[in-house]
Motif scaffolding. Structure first.
Motif, PDB file in Angstrom:
ATOM      1  N   THR A   1       0.839  -1.199   0.000  1.00 58.45           N
ATOM      2  CA  THR A   1       0.000   0.000   0.000  1.00 58.45           C
ATOM      3  C   THR A   1       0.874   1.250   0.000  1.00 58.45           C
ATOM      4  O   THR A   1       0.621   2.212  -0.726  1.00 58.45           O
ATOM      5  N   LYS A   2       1.924   1.227   0.820  1.00 58.36           N
ATOM      6  CA  LYS A   2       2.835   2.369   0.886  1.00 58.36           C
ATOM      7  C   LYS A   2       3.529   2.589  -0.455  1.00 58.36           C
ATOM      8  O   LYS A   2       3.745   3.732  -0.871  1.00 58.36           O
ATOM      9  N   ILE A   3       3.875   1.492  -1.129  1.00 61.90           N
ATOM     10  CA  ILE A   3       4.531   1.605  -2.436  1.00 61.90           C
ATOM     11  C   ILE A   3       3.588   2.247  -3.448  1.00 61.90           C
ATOM     12  O   ILE A   3       3.983   3.116  -4.233  1.00 61.90           O
ATOM     13  N   VAL A   4       2.300   1.814  -3.424  1.00 58.39           N
ATOM     14  CA  VAL A   4       1.314   2.377  -4.350  1.00 58.39           C
ATOM     15  C   VAL A   4       1.166   3.881  -4.114  1.00 58.39           C
ATOM     16  O   VAL A   4       1.146   4.679  -5.053  1.00 58.39           O
ATOM     17  N   ILE A   5       1.077   4.274  -2.846  1.00 64.78           N
ATOM     18  CA  ILE A   5       0.942   5.697  -2.507  1.00 64.78           C
ATOM     19  C   ILE A   5       2.161   6.475  -2.984  1.00 64.78           C
ATOM     20  O   ILE A   5       2.047   7.576  -3.533  1.00 64.78           O
ATOM     21  N   MET A   6       3.345   5.889  -2.787  1.00 64.86           N
ATOM     22  CA  MET A   6       4.581   6.558  -3.225  1.00 64.86           C
ATOM     23  C   MET A   6       4.607   6.735  -4.735  1.00 64.86           C
ATOM     24  O   MET A   6       5.038   7.761  -5.249  1.00 64.86           O
ATOM     25  N   VAL A   7       4.128   5.694  -5.463  1.00 61.23           N
ATOM     26  CA  VAL A   7       4.074   5.779  -6.936  1.00 61.23           C
ATOM     27  C   VAL A   7       3.120   6.885  -7.365  1.00 61.23           C
ATOM     28  O   VAL A   7       3.427   7.701  -8.244  1.00 61.23           O
ATOM     29  N   PHE A   8       1.929   6.944  -6.715  1.00 58.97           N
ATOM     30  CA  PHE A   8       0.965   7.989  -7.036  1.00 58.97           C
ATOM     31  C   PHE A   8       1.560   9.382  -6.796  1.00 58.97           C
ATOM     32  O   PHE A   8       1.436  10.283  -7.625  1.00 58.97           O
ATOM     33  N   LEU A   9       2.193   9.542  -5.644  1.00 53.17           N
ATOM     34  CA  LEU A   9       2.791  10.844  -5.313  1.00 53.17           C
ATOM     35  C   LEU A   9       3.898  11.206  -6.294  1.00 53.17           C
ATOM     36  O   LEU A   9       4.022  12.362  -6.704  1.00 53.17           O
ATOM     37  N   ALA A  10       4.703  10.191  -6.663  1.00 48.33           N
ATOM     38  CA  ALA A  10       5.788  10.430  -7.619  1.00 48.33           C
ATOM     39  C   ALA A  10       5.229  10.875  -8.971  1.00 48.33           C
ATOM     40  O   ALA A  10       5.752  11.801  -9.600  1.00 48.33           O
TER      41      ALA A  10
ATOM     42  N   ALA B   1      -4.947  12.473 -17.509  1.00 47.05           N
ATOM     43  CA  ALA B   1      -5.314  11.214 -18.174  1.00 47.05           C
ATOM     44  C   ALA B   1      -4.316  10.101 -17.844  1.00 47.05           C
ATOM     45  O   ALA B   1      -4.701   8.955 -17.544  1.00 47.05           O
ATOM     46  N   ILE B   2      -3.022  10.437 -17.903  1.00 46.84           N
ATOM     47  CA  ILE B   2      -1.976   9.447 -17.581  1.00 46.84           C
ATOM     48  C   ILE B   2      -2.099   9.007 -16.131  1.00 46.84           C
ATOM     49  O   ILE B   2      -1.990   7.825 -15.801  1.00 46.84           O
ATOM     50  N   PHE B   3      -2.357   9.981 -15.246  1.00 48.08           N
ATOM     51  CA  PHE B   3      -2.464   9.677 -13.810  1.00 48.08           C
ATOM     52  C   PHE B   3      -3.641   8.739 -13.545  1.00 48.08           C
ATOM     53  O   PHE B   3      -3.519   7.770 -12.797  1.00 48.08           O
ATOM     54  N   ILE B   4      -4.778   9.045 -14.165  1.00 42.00           N
ATOM     55  CA  ILE B   4      -5.961   8.196 -13.967  1.00 42.00           C
ATOM     56  C   ILE B   4      -5.711   6.801 -14.526  1.00 42.00           C
ATOM     57  O   ILE B   4      -6.033   5.786 -13.884  1.00 42.00           O
ATOM     58  N   PHE B   5      -5.115   6.723 -15.721  1.00 40.44           N
ATOM     59  CA  PHE B   5      -4.847   5.414 -16.336  1.00 40.44           C
ATOM     60  C   PHE B   5      -3.906   4.582 -15.461  1.00 40.44           C
ATOM     61  O   PHE B   5      -4.146   3.401 -15.203  1.00 40.44           O
ATOM     62  N   THR B   6      -2.831   5.240 -14.985  1.00 39.43           N
ATOM     63  CA  THR B   6      -1.867   4.527 -14.138  1.00 39.43           C
ATOM     64  C   THR B   6      -2.515   4.077 -12.837  1.00 39.43           C
ATOM     65  O   THR B   6      -2.266   2.967 -12.352  1.00 39.43           O
ATOM     66  N   SER B   7      -3.374   4.931 -12.269  1.00 41.41           N
ATOM     67  CA  SER B   7      -4.049   4.584 -11.022  1.00 41.41           C
ATOM     68  C   SER B   7      -4.937   3.362 -11.204  1.00 41.41           C
ATOM     69  O   SER B   7      -4.951   2.447 -10.377  1.00 41.41           O
ATOM     70  N   VAL B   8      -5.681   3.344 -12.312  1.00 45.91           N
ATOM     71  CA  VAL B   8      -6.580   2.213 -12.582  1.00 45.91           C
ATOM     72  C   VAL B   8      -5.787   0.920 -12.747  1.00 45.91           C
ATOM     73  O   VAL B   8      -6.132  -0.121 -12.185  1.00 45.91           O
TER      74      VAL B   8
END
Length: 496
Positions: free
Chosen positions: A14-23, A209-216
């Motif tokens: 979970t922490k890794i996912v959050i870090m990726v989103f923030l990055a 768009a990139i952020f939403i796609f990556t998040s999904v």
């Protein structure tokens, strides 16, 4: 439809996912801002270069005498209606018109003049406009503008009620290198800002768009990661519990072994009874040790030894039991009381004991063994690798040991017994090599050595035995600081 599981914030995935989103968010923001600034800076540089090229060219083409002529008309207060038909101003304005048309400059290209009398700027010529600006005051004056009138340069972007502007100014100089006027070329920068804002919005939408796609995509697989992590953590916890249980059992076994080892050591009461003026500093590296001290009495003599068996910890402790038993047998069963004979007999017993194994065991013991008669003050001593230190009249005398251990070796020789007559106040020191071999000092990589150990022993001869015991302990622990102890430590002191 993608099913998103609620994230467990304690899990590393979970922490890794959050870090990726923030990055991604930080990178996107950086990309947008950088693109926006880069576009504005590039546009500004390009426009400035173009404007300066135009103003520099015009300043070279326009004759300074024509500007001085128009200046003279301005000074005498010639009306604008009379000047606009003047051939020279028509010629200059025509030239300005052509340059503006060729370079697609919509705003008027102007020539301005500075009146030293009243300290004001005035227009004296201009390109395409409804009327000429001759004698009209110039209001957009700043400190930078005043400097550029003499030296030339670029100004902007700056804002007024008509928009955002970029300006290039090039002085027109006469033959005396005096500035008689300056060519001013202006261009509105609003269109470039609008284009930059358009680029900003485009990049912003692309980043979203990139952020939403990556998040999904990430959230689609995070559940798999979490399940896998759950399994790994379960296995790790099970392994940890097993290791902890085994470790507890091992520690309990070693602690029980410590009780057994303590049982074979002479008690403090026994030592103080037979050698009241003595101390023993004993600091094993691990829970149990390969070093041990030994004591026996026979008739009027006290037998005492500092022993160092091969290894430390559990292996050293096991060897120490064998060697301790051999010393007891040499005295009790074989009746040996002379130190050299005790060591010879002990060696036979140890070698015989280990020879019963199918493996070739070469473990053994270094030892410093004394036989002391308190009544006659006679000391007999023998050593295997470890010496004896005798301090008399403030001088330290080292009696060398035989260079061989108690154990299985080739060309083993009988151990030598040394005899001394002692005097009141003399000090005897028996020890293993652990004290001098410790590392520490300022760098943590310097061995203490026997030389420094000797200096320490000589330095505290005026102190009581209790104080000597404390100094020995404090000195070695201060010397090591945070450095791990590398061997068992045993130091014994006896005062006559």
């Amino acid at each position: 439809m993608i099913k998103i599981q609620i994230l467990d914030w304690k899990k590393s995935s979970t922490k890794i996912v959050i870090m990726v989103f923030l990055a991604l968010l930080v990178l996107s923001t950086f990309f947008i801002i950088s693109s926006y600034r880069s576009f504005l800076n590039n546009s500004k540089a390009s426009v400035m270069q173009r404007l300066q090229s135009i103003s520099n060219t015009l300043a070279l083409q326009i004759e300074s005498k024509n500007i001085e002529y128009l200046d003279s008309l301005l000074r005498i207060g010639k009306p604008k209606s009379e000047v606009q038909n003047d051939a020279r101003i028509i010629s200059i304005n025509s030239k300005l018109d052509k340059v503006a048309l060729v370079n697609n400059i919509e705003e008027p290209i102007s020539i301005i003049y500075y009146n030293n009398k009243n300290g004001k700027f005035f227009f004296i010529a201009n390109s395409a406009a409804d009327s000429i600006f001759f004698s009209d005051p110039y209001y957009q004056v700043s400190h930078d503008f005043q400097t550029m009138y003499e030296e030339g340069g670029a100004l902007g972007p700056y804002e007024d009620e008509f928009g955002t502007w970029l300006t290039s100014l090039t002085p027109i100089k006469n033959d005396s290198n005096k500035t008689v006027g300056a060519v001013e070329v202006d261009l509105k920068f609003d269109s470039f800002i609008s284009e930059a804002n358009s680029t900003l919005y485009t990049n912003l939408l692309a980043s979203i768009a990139i952020f939403i796609f990556t998040s999904v995509v990430l959230l689609r697989y995070v559940r798999v990661v979490l399940v896998f992590e759950e399994k790994i953590q379960t296995k790790l916890k099970l392994s940890h519990d097993i290791i902890e249980e085994k470790n507890t059992e091992i520690i309990q076994s070693i602690n029980y072994a410590l009780r057994i080892q303590r049982a074979i050591l002479p008690s403090n009461e026994m030592v103080k009874k037979h050698l009241p003026n003595s101390f023993i500093f004993y600091q094993p590296k691990d829970i149990v040790a390969g070093d041990f001290y030994w004591m026996e009495t026979a008739n009027d003599v006290v037998l005492i030894a500092a022993c160092d068996c091969t290894g430390h910890g559990v292996p050293g402790a096991m060897v120490s039991v064998v060697c301790h038993n051999a010393l007891n047998r040499a005295v009790r069963e074989f009746g040996k009381t002379i130190p050299g004979e005790i060591l010879n007999q002990t060696e036979e017993i140890v070698v015989d004991y280990f020879s019963q194994s199918e493996d070739d065991i070469k473990d053994g013991m270094d030892i410093s063994l004394c036989s002391f008669n308190p009544k006659s003050r006679t000391l007999q001593w023998a050593g295997a690798n470890n010496p004896l230190w005798l301090v008399q009249n403030g001088k330290l005398i080292e009696i060398k040991a035989d260079k061989q251990p108690i154990g299985k070796i080739e060309d083993s020789k009988p151990f030598t017994t040394h005899t001394f007559e002692l005097f009141e106040g003399d000090m005897i020191y028996l020890f293993t090599d652990g004290y001098a071999d410790q590392f520490g000092g300022p760098t943590g990589q310097k061995k203490l050595t026997r030389k420094r150990f000797k200096e320490l022993v000589l330095s505290f001869q005026h102190q009581t035995l209790n104080d000597q015991h404390m100094v020995i302990g404090k000195f070695i622990n201060d010397y090591r600081k945070e450095i791990e102890q590398i061997d068992d430590i045993l130091v014994m002191g006896i005062k006559v």
